[in-house]
Design an enzyme around this catalytic site. Structure first.
Site, PDB file in Angstrom:
ATOM      1  CG  ASP A   1      -2.009  -1.160   1.091  1.00  0.00           C
ATOM      2  OD1 ASP A   1      -1.587  -2.132   0.469  1.00  0.00           O
ATOM      3  OD2 ASP A   1      -3.132  -0.936   1.436  1.00  0.00           O
TER       4      ASP A   1
ATOM      5  CD  GLU B   1      -5.339  -4.447   8.804  1.00  0.00           C
ATOM      6  OE1 GLU B   1      -5.199  -4.466   7.525  1.00  0.00           O
ATOM      7  OE2 GLU B   1      -5.822  -4.026   9.452  1.00  0.00           O
TER       8      GLU B   1
END
Length: 843
Positions: free
Chosen positions: A579, A813
């Site tokens: 990302d 996460e």
């Protein structure tokens, strides 16, 4: 023979023209030339027009042909037979908890399955109605997740709500022609801290998905006792709702009952239908207790069926059975297949308990046999945690069916991909309840240890979605339920965009297992699987090798970087999976990305081994692998002497910052009539072609994927950077970006917080631990150093993930590099569950 015209001779002997004969015109050379040139020009023009028309229609044909390629399936035979998931071929896996997006529900592995599920709400809480159904982080549950799940025959889940706990259990029993029977058991208990025993409404529901019919059978006082139905995949079936008891052997408890029988135009609408049907006209009146009005589904209050004008989908049957009861309680729901005619008894009560206990014992034995955590000295609580991590990934397996929305550079508008099925694990049941290409490779590294068949089926499902180009959409948003949870800007998948080819990680393991067990039955099954997969796998590799090629020979570049560079501190590269990790500040075709180079080195090596096993030509793959693994070439393309680390290369400057843009407001004009000032990027020094010099996960890839040779002098720098607390080392794992980097923990936009700019990610730390284990066991000058860091890093990661699980109830996460605290989406038992493999030391 033609006659010649005679000429009259005069007396002077000179021939004179006859009176009726015209004098010859004077010779005009210039006009004739001009006429000839004009004809040539006209002929050329006509020829050019014809050629232009031919080229125009050819270009139209080619563009049309290229535009269709994005939705043209791969021509090779499918890796899975069309009916491989059916009850006839795979009865033991037909039914399952294949709805990871809901707290509890089951369906079959079929395109239009009858779905079952559970909703619930707490009565008399003094708050607004808070209906639980789909997994939502906003529900703020204390914890939820599968404690035991074998991906085959049973599962046990614990859900801790505000002041009570629901335990959901299911057991399957094979029989008949449609996948057999199953039973649910829901147990509710109040927390010890609860001042009063909570009253809970459980809503069991059944819905068809455009095919099949349901019929509710209602007794006195609104109690739905059974639902009978029929569908193409299930034949005739019956679902029986048991009355609540205080326990397995206890007598029935007081309960209030309600039901709803209606229709829906999409499974994503089930929650709203129930919410819109709720009414307060009912009274909960236990024999000894206060009479109070409660919230329930109401047949007299039809659900709001307002649909979008263009929603023309076929209606499906939907029935809801509501039980309102005070804790403690236990309720069973029994599904019986009409084709199971010789069942010895019903799978309820003590029979279900006996079956459930057998499955639990078998699960414990298998878990210890595979992972051996008791033998390694882990405590019972740690072993229970690791079982939950694996089970929640197994319970997160979903079966999806639908069409992706895709677009290529040759399409003016998005197109619908061919319909397809996908059996896959999901990263997070609450936030990412769908398939992700780069996540799934990591998932299968763990699941292949538990059930090789699950891994083979999952990989085959993914590769059966490949198109003729060799492209697989990186995010699979199949079906209305899945699409309802995805922001619109992420729905369209672009065929020039890749994702890390992580499927080569479990494939590498399968091939290595073949080398150690060449004659086993499992090996024969794996060989057959690889044989079916190979044509698609080969096209997939070639697609990466061509579409993601870099500017120099044997270099690679991720496509799909953000193009609006004015809005981002550093344009994102979602396709890399990392990302907002810092890349070149100004995207260009001159970039070289070291992580993609290493992925292709790994991929070419696995391709060579697979081709050799199958007797296919393998020399080309071996040559590619030899070139890409050459440490000198790797250093030539990616080693930064300034950083003393591997680095991307591109058009880059570090002199960038986000600043508030200036909006000119003419004198006397109201400020609110002009755009709000945004944060935009300011470039203080022009970019130039250079190494990016961002130290973090990307810098480690030659080490993470074991491309570096054990005696490489570069390995010394890698180990130094890893262990440096001012750079990558933390007590909780390796941070994603050096603490000293200018973009460390910097927002990428005004509303885009850091993601891969410092946080600890478990998938990359798993690769690091795996690599350290490899280098710590390989002869070389850095063997002892690698072995020491291995022990330390492995211990830090395991301890922190477990500690956060105990403190918060979840696996997360990512983890904060300063405090170790879990952050991001939760539960995240996708790749964060790789902690189990680090505990077992299985790499």
């Amino acid at each position: 023979m033609g006659r010649q015209r005679k000429r009259v001779l005069a007396g002077d002997g000179v021939a004179h023209p006859r009176k009726d004969e015209k004098l010859p015109a004077p010779h005009r050379k210039e006009k004739k030339k001009k006429a000839d040139l004009g004809k040539v020009f006209i002929n050329i023009s006509i020829g050019l027009c014809i050629l232009s028309l031919i080229w125009f229609f050819y270009a139209l044909y080619m563009r049309s042909s290229l535009a269709k390629r994005v939705i043209t399936p791969h021509p090779a035979p499918r890796a899975l037979d069309a009916n491989s998931s059916s009850a006839q071929v795979s009865p033991e896996r037909f039914w399952g908890s294949y709805r990871p997006q809901v707290y509890f529900g089951m369906k079959t592995r079929s395109p239009r399955s009858v779905v079952t599920g559970l909703m619930w709400l707490r009565q008399f809480s003094g708050m607004d109605v808070n209906l639980r159904h789909t997994c939502e982080q906003g529900d703020h549950l204390q914890s939820y997740g599968w404690q035991m799940h074998d991906a085959l025959s049973f599962g046990v889940q614990e859900i801790r709500d505000t002041d009570f706990t629901l335990t959901t259990e299911f057991v399957k029993r094979l029989g008949g022609e449609h996948g057999g029977d199953w039973t649910w058991r829901i147990t509710g208990k109040q927390h010890s801290s609860a001042p009063h025993a909570p009253v809970i409404s459980l809503m069991f529901y059944v819905a068809t998905d455009t095919q099949g019919t349901l019929q509710a059978h209602v007794e006195d006082k609104n109690r739905m006792s059974t639902v009978t139905g029929s569908s193409e995949e299930l034949g005739n079936f019956k679902i029986t709702f048991g009355k609540p008891t205080a326990g397995e052997t206890a007598s029935a408890k007081y309960a209030s009952y309600n039901f709803l029988q209606t229709v829906t135009q999409g499974l994503e609408k089930l929650t709203d239908i129930v919410k819109n049907s709720l009414s307060m006209r009912f009274v909960f009146s236990p024999p000894s207790g206060e009479k109070r009005p409660y919230v329930a589904v109401d047949t007299l209050k039809p659900p709001n069926h307002q649909q979008k004008p263009l929603d023309t989908r076929k209606e499906s049957d939907f029935v809801v059975h509501q039980v309102t009861v005070q804790t403690p309680f236990q309720i069973e729901v029994l599904f019986e297949s009409g084709s199971f005619r010789d069942r010895p008894n019903q799978l309820v009560g003590s029979v279900m308990t006996e079956e459930l206990e057998k499955r639990k014992v078998a699960f414990d034995q298998k878990f210890e046999k595979i992972f051996g955590l008791h033998q390694k000295g882990f405590s019972p609580a740690q072993v229970k945690f690791s079982k939950g991590a694996l089970s929640n990934m197994l319970g997160g397996l979903g079966y999806f069916y639908g069409q992706s929305v895709v677009q290529s550079p040759f399409n003016e508008y998005p197109l619908l991909y061919p319909e397809g099925a996908l059996f896959t694990a999901v990263p997070s049941r609450s936030f990412f309840p769908r398939g992700f290409l780069w996540d799934e490779g990591f998932h299968q590294v763990l699941l292949s240890k538990w059930d090789t068949q699950v891994t083979q089926e999952t990989i085959a499902h993914w590769f059966d979605l490949i198109n003729i180009e060799g492209w697989i959409p990186r995010e699979q948003i199949l079906g209305d339920e899945a699409r309802s949870k995805v922001p619109a800007e992420f729905v369209i998948q672009h065929n020039e965009n890749a994702n890390p080819p992580t499927f080569f990680l479990p494939l590498q393991e399968l091939v290595e297992r073949l080398d150690t067990q060449p004659d086993s039955r499992l090996s024969q099954s794996t060989l057959a699987f690889l044989q079916r997969l190979y044509p698609r796998l080969q096209t997939w590799f070639e697609w990466y090798n061509t579409t993601q090629a870099g500017p120099l020979p044997n270099s690679y570049r991720w496509r799909g970087r953000d193009k609006d560079t004015n809005l981002f501190l550093n344009p994102k590269t979602l396709t890399s999976g990392l990302d907002d990790y810092p890349r070149a500040s100004h995207p260009s075709a001159d970039e070289r990305h070291v992580d993609l180079h290493c992925w292709m080195a790994l991929a070419s090596g696995v391709m060579a081994n697979v081709a050799r096993l199958l007797g296919e030509p393998h020399e080309g793959f071996e040559r590619t692998h030899r070139i890409l693994s050459n440490n000198d070439l790797l250093s030539e393309l990616h080693w930064s002497e300034q950083l003393h680390a591997f680095s991307d290369y591109g058009n880059h400057t570090q002199a960038v910052s986000l600043q508030q843009e200036k909006v000119y407001v003419p004198p006397g004009q109201p400020r609110n009539q002009f755009p709000v000032a945004r944060l935009v990027r300011a470039v203080r020094r022009a970019p130039k072609l250079q190494y990016v010099n961002a130290l973090g996960y990307v810098s480690l890839f030659p080490f993470l994927l074991r491309i570096l040779t054990p005696d490489s002098p570069r390995l010394e720098h890698v180990l130094r950077d890893m262990r440096d607390p001012d750079r990558l080392w933390t007590p909780y794992g390796l941070r994603s970006l050096s603490h000293a980097d200018p973009l460390y923990m910097k927002h990428n936009t005004e509303h885009d917080p850091p993601y891969w700019r410092g946080a600890v990610w478990i998938n990359m730390n798993y690769l690091a631990v795996r690599a350290l284990h490899y280098y710590g066991n390989a002869e070389g000058p850095y063997q002892e150093r690698a072995a020491a860091i291995y022990q330390e890093l492995r211990t830090n990661i395991i301890n922190n993930v477990y500690r956060q699980y105990v403190d918060t109830g979840y696996i997360w996460e990512q983890y904060n590099d300063g405090t170790g605290r879990g952050q991001g989406s939760h539960p995240f038992t996708g790749w964060s569950a790789l902690t189990v493999l680090m505990m077992a030391e299985q790499y």
